[in-house]
Enzyme design. Sequence first.
Site, PDB file in Angstrom:
ATOM      1  N   LYS A  22      39.193  41.033  46.897  1.00  0.00           N
ATOM      2  CA  LYS A  22      39.755  42.070  45.130  1.00  0.00           C
ATOM      3  C   LYS A  22      37.983  42.001  45.041  1.00  0.00           C
ATOM      4  O   LYS A  22      38.117  42.828  44.104  1.00  0.00           O
ATOM      5  CB  LYS A  22      40.891  40.809  44.025  1.00  0.00           C
ATOM      6  CG  LYS A  22      41.040  42.162  43.055  1.00  0.00           C
ATOM      7  CD  LYS A  22      42.582  41.739  42.212  1.00  0.00           C
ATOM      8  CE  LYS A  22      42.731  39.655  41.621  1.00  0.00           C
ATOM      9  NZ  LYS A  22      41.455  40.138  40.944  1.00  0.00           N
ATOM     10  N   SER A  23      37.848  40.588  44.898  1.00  0.00           N
ATOM     11  CA  SER A  23      36.320  40.297  44.223  1.00  0.00           C
ATOM     12  C   SER A  23      35.607  41.462  44.452  1.00  0.00           C
ATOM     13  O   SER A  23      34.265  42.113  44.670  1.00  0.00           O
ATOM     14  CB  SER A  23      35.403  38.982  44.360  1.00  0.00           C
ATOM     15  OG  SER A  23      36.354  38.449  43.480  1.00  0.00           O
ATOM     16  N   ARG A 122      42.493  38.873  26.245  1.00  0.00           N
ATOM     17  CA  ARG A 122      41.238  38.071  27.443  1.00  0.00           C
ATOM     18  C   ARG A 122      40.211  38.282  26.478  1.00  0.00           C
ATOM     19  O   ARG A 122      39.598  39.964  25.938  1.00  0.00           O
ATOM     20  CB  ARG A 122      41.588  38.725  28.543  1.00  0.00           C
ATOM     21  CG  ARG A 122      43.074  38.147  29.674  1.00  0.00           C
ATOM     22  CD  ARG A 122      43.236  38.701  30.705  1.00  0.00           C
ATOM     23  NE  ARG A 122      41.872  38.294  31.151  1.00  0.00           N
ATOM     24  CZ  ARG A 122      41.918  38.161  32.933  1.00  0.00           C
ATOM     25  NH1 ARG A 122      42.556  38.356  33.820  1.00  0.00           N
ATOM     26  NH2 ARG A 122      40.796  36.265  33.100  1.00  0.00           N
ATOM     27  N   SER A 167      30.956  31.604  35.102  1.00  0.00           N
ATOM     28  CA  SER A 167      31.782  32.715  34.913  1.00  0.00           C
ATOM     29  C   SER A 167      30.948  33.603  36.198  1.00  0.00           C
ATOM     30  O   SER A 167      30.083  34.548  35.714  1.00  0.00           O
ATOM     31  CB  SER A 167      31.932  33.568  33.854  1.00  0.00           C
ATOM     32  OG  SER A 167      32.471  34.670  34.276  1.00  0.00           O
ATOM     33  N   GLN A 169      32.146  36.905  36.926  1.00  0.00           N
ATOM     34  CA  GLN A 169      32.496  38.130  35.950  1.00  0.00           C
ATOM     35  C   GLN A 169      30.960  38.349  35.138  1.00  0.00           C
ATOM     36  O   GLN A 169      30.685  39.153  35.085  1.00  0.00           O
ATOM     37  CB  GLN A 169      34.187  38.178  35.492  1.00  0.00           C
ATOM     38  CG  GLN A 169      34.767  38.027  36.009  1.00  0.00           C
ATOM     39  CD  GLN A 169      36.099  37.948  36.133  1.00  0.00           C
ATOM     40  OE1 GLN A 169      36.156  38.060  34.241  1.00  0.00           O
ATOM     41  NE2 GLN A 169      37.386  38.631  36.321  1.00  0.00           N
ATOM     42  N   ASP A 320      40.763  30.777  41.165  1.00  0.00           N
ATOM     43  CA  ASP A 320      42.181  30.682  41.413  1.00  0.00           C
ATOM     44  C   ASP A 320      43.537  30.280  42.380  1.00  0.00           C
ATOM     45  O   ASP A 320      43.773  30.987  42.050  1.00  0.00           O
ATOM     46  CB  ASP A 320      42.030  32.585  42.229  1.00  0.00           C
ATOM     47  CG  ASP A 320      41.284  33.132  40.679  1.00  0.00           C
ATOM     48  OD1 ASP A 320      41.230  33.461  39.707  1.00  0.00           O
ATOM     49  OD2 ASP A 320      40.318  34.288  40.843  1.00  0.00           O
ATOM     50  N   LYS A 347      43.551  33.909  32.187  1.00  0.00           N
ATOM     51  CA  LYS A 347      43.465  33.891  33.069  1.00  0.00           C
ATOM     52  C   LYS A 347      44.779  35.413  33.257  1.00  0.00           C
ATOM     53  O   LYS A 347      45.048  35.777  31.377  1.00  0.00           O
ATOM     54  CB  LYS A 347      43.661  33.524  34.023  1.00  0.00           C
ATOM     55  CG  LYS A 347      42.848  32.584  34.852  1.00  0.00           C
ATOM     56  CD  LYS A 347      41.410  33.511  35.360  1.00  0.00           C
ATOM     57  CE  LYS A 347      40.461  32.370  34.935  1.00  0.00           C
ATOM     58  NZ  LYS A 347      38.857  32.920  35.197  1.00  0.00           N
ATOM     59  N   ARG A 395      49.887  35.484  40.466  1.00  0.00           N
ATOM     60  CA  ARG A 395      49.647  34.390  41.023  1.00  0.00           C
ATOM     61  C   ARG A 395      50.549  33.388  40.546  1.00  0.00           C
ATOM     62  O   ARG A 395      50.480  32.300  41.584  1.00  0.00           O
ATOM     63  CB  ARG A 395      48.421  33.853  40.825  1.00  0.00           C
ATOM     64  CG  ARG A 395      47.379  35.142  41.371  1.00  0.00           C
ATOM     65  CD  ARG A 395      45.477  34.290  41.574  1.00  0.00           C
ATOM     66  NE  ARG A 395      44.636  34.785  41.278  1.00  0.00           N
ATOM     67  CZ  ARG A 395      44.344  35.300  42.376  1.00  0.00           C
ATOM     68  NH1 ARG A 395      44.654  35.576  43.917  1.00  0.00           N
ATOM     69  NH2 ARG A 395      43.293  36.651  42.517  1.00  0.00           N
TER      70      ARG A 395
HETATM   71  C1  S3P Z   1      36.396  36.803  39.543  1.00  0.00           C
HETATM   72  C2  S3P Z   1      36.296  36.022  38.567  1.00  0.00           C
HETATM   73  C3  S3P Z   1      36.850  35.009  38.672  1.00  0.00           C
HETATM   74  C4  S3P Z   1      38.118  34.955  39.222  1.00  0.00           C
HETATM   75  C5  S3P Z   1      38.765  36.198  38.905  1.00  0.00           C
HETATM   76  C6  S3P Z   1      37.646  36.784  39.789  1.00  0.00           C
HETATM   77  C7  S3P Z   1      34.971  38.241  40.024  1.00  0.00           C
HETATM   78  O1  S3P Z   1      36.953  34.724  36.938  1.00  0.00           O
HETATM   79  O2  S3P Z   1      39.290  33.904  38.149  1.00  0.00           O
HETATM   80  O3  S3P Z   1      40.106  36.740  39.951  1.00  0.00           O
HETATM   81  O4  S3P Z   1      35.521  38.853  40.410  1.00  0.00           O
HETATM   82  O5  S3P Z   1      33.685  38.131  39.518  1.00  0.00           O
HETATM   83  P1  S3P Z   1      35.608  33.842  35.727  1.00  0.00           P
HETATM   84  O6  S3P Z   1      34.139  34.579  36.714  1.00  0.00           O
HETATM   85  O7  S3P Z   1      35.294  34.767  34.908  1.00  0.00           O
HETATM   86  O8  S3P Z   1      35.719  32.479  36.413  1.00  0.00           O
END
Ligand code: S3P
Length: 440
Positions: A22-23, A122, A167, A169, A320, A347, A395
């Site tokens: 997914k990422s 969120r 993080s 993200q 996750d 989350k 999840r």
């Molecule tokens: C992700 C980073 C994680 C993860 C999320 C996907 C990403 O979050 O929990 O499912 O793709 O960068 P955080 O960066 O907020 O920890």
Amino acid sequence: MKNIISSQSTSINGSINIPGDKSISHRSLIISSLAIGKTTIKGILKGKDIISSKNALEKMGVIIKEEKDIFIVYGVGSGGLLEPDDVLDLGNSGTSARLLIGLISSHKMIATLTGDDSLRKRPMKRVIDPSEKIGAKIISNNNDKLPLTIFGTNDPLPINYKLSLPSAQVKSSILLAGLQAPGETCIEEVIPSRDHTERMLECFGAKISVNIENSSKKMIRIKGQNELSASNIEVPGDFSSASFFIVAALIVPDSNLYLKNIGINPYRIGLIEILQEMGAKLELLNKSIRNNEPVADIRVYSSDLKGVEVPSEISPKMIDEYPILSIAACMAKGKTILRGLDELRYKESNRLKSIVEMLMQFNVSVKESEDQLLIENKKQIIEGNCTIKTFQDHRIAMSAIIGGLVSKGPVHIDDSSMIETSFPGFIDIINSVGGRVSEK
Ligand code: S3P
């Protein structure tokens, strides 16, 4: 609401492929949109979260075609995204929201972002703060959450930013903004998180450097206003999705499962370390590197697990995987202590609370204190004959289904519809290897 029943299974056997990471899928769409030329993406996840990123990019002028299972992206070049003439609805996808807030901030445009009930709860302040330093103005009437409107800047500033949260993200949001800024954007990471953005930017020719200065200082620098060139991307199977199958094979007796072509980015596979410490019999085979990302096949056998202490330092590498690790802990001998779980509250649901409620329904002893969980199941059996509330969290739904495979009585799951966000086909794959999961 899609009700599901999961029942005791005799073994989990076979060889399977898992849908794309997914990422990496989000990043492949976003970064290729900023490159010059035509990028092909093979193995991309077709979950709802990725479609949210795709729809948003299309509304900003990117042409994305699908031919058989390959996505073809015609990038617009650095700074080339157009102002959308509609609201960008990102559904349940926190990654789409956070990455796009950074990216849009460094484009001259006004855009409003929203999402579903869960996404609108969120926290976004973590990406609003750096985006405002870059020069954007962001307005939210909902306590810095979605819906919000971004007034992007034509003159983004390169910033120096120390990440207070581990993080990926937030880090990615700043890196994507930095692509449009003149000069060098510099990020200091104290606790490293998944580095898919850094690896993929390099594949597309970005001027990015990563230096580990000491155990608590990683510096990531990107030089902006340098054109990216199109690439051909192959997305590996998602380790987080694979983890449900890994734990299923470990806890269901007489199992032997082979998972092909799974991404094993070192900042993602903390769960492997912990499961091995718990006594898991698993092997990583056929290791290779694809598009800068490590990939392997994983072989898993049923194992007798024992409880362990999971330190907080490892949590960014398995953030996750706590819901499914809690199921492994239910079948382990002795106590399992999980520390450093604060981020789980933010989350798709408050996962700390969702895990506790799930284990209580399973009749397993679980104690929550601050950011810790202590799990112990003296009987090493799940009673079943219960209904698990998923709190609209994919999840939690998948973890409860795996719990059902080792339960005496059937486990009812109140709503499995959110599984589509990250893992279309989950129930068919689990049933193809010996699961007993059916719609009510
Ligand atoms: C992700 C980073 C994680 C993860 C999320 C996907 C990403 O979050 O929990 O499912 O793709 O960068 P955080 O960066 O907020 O920890």
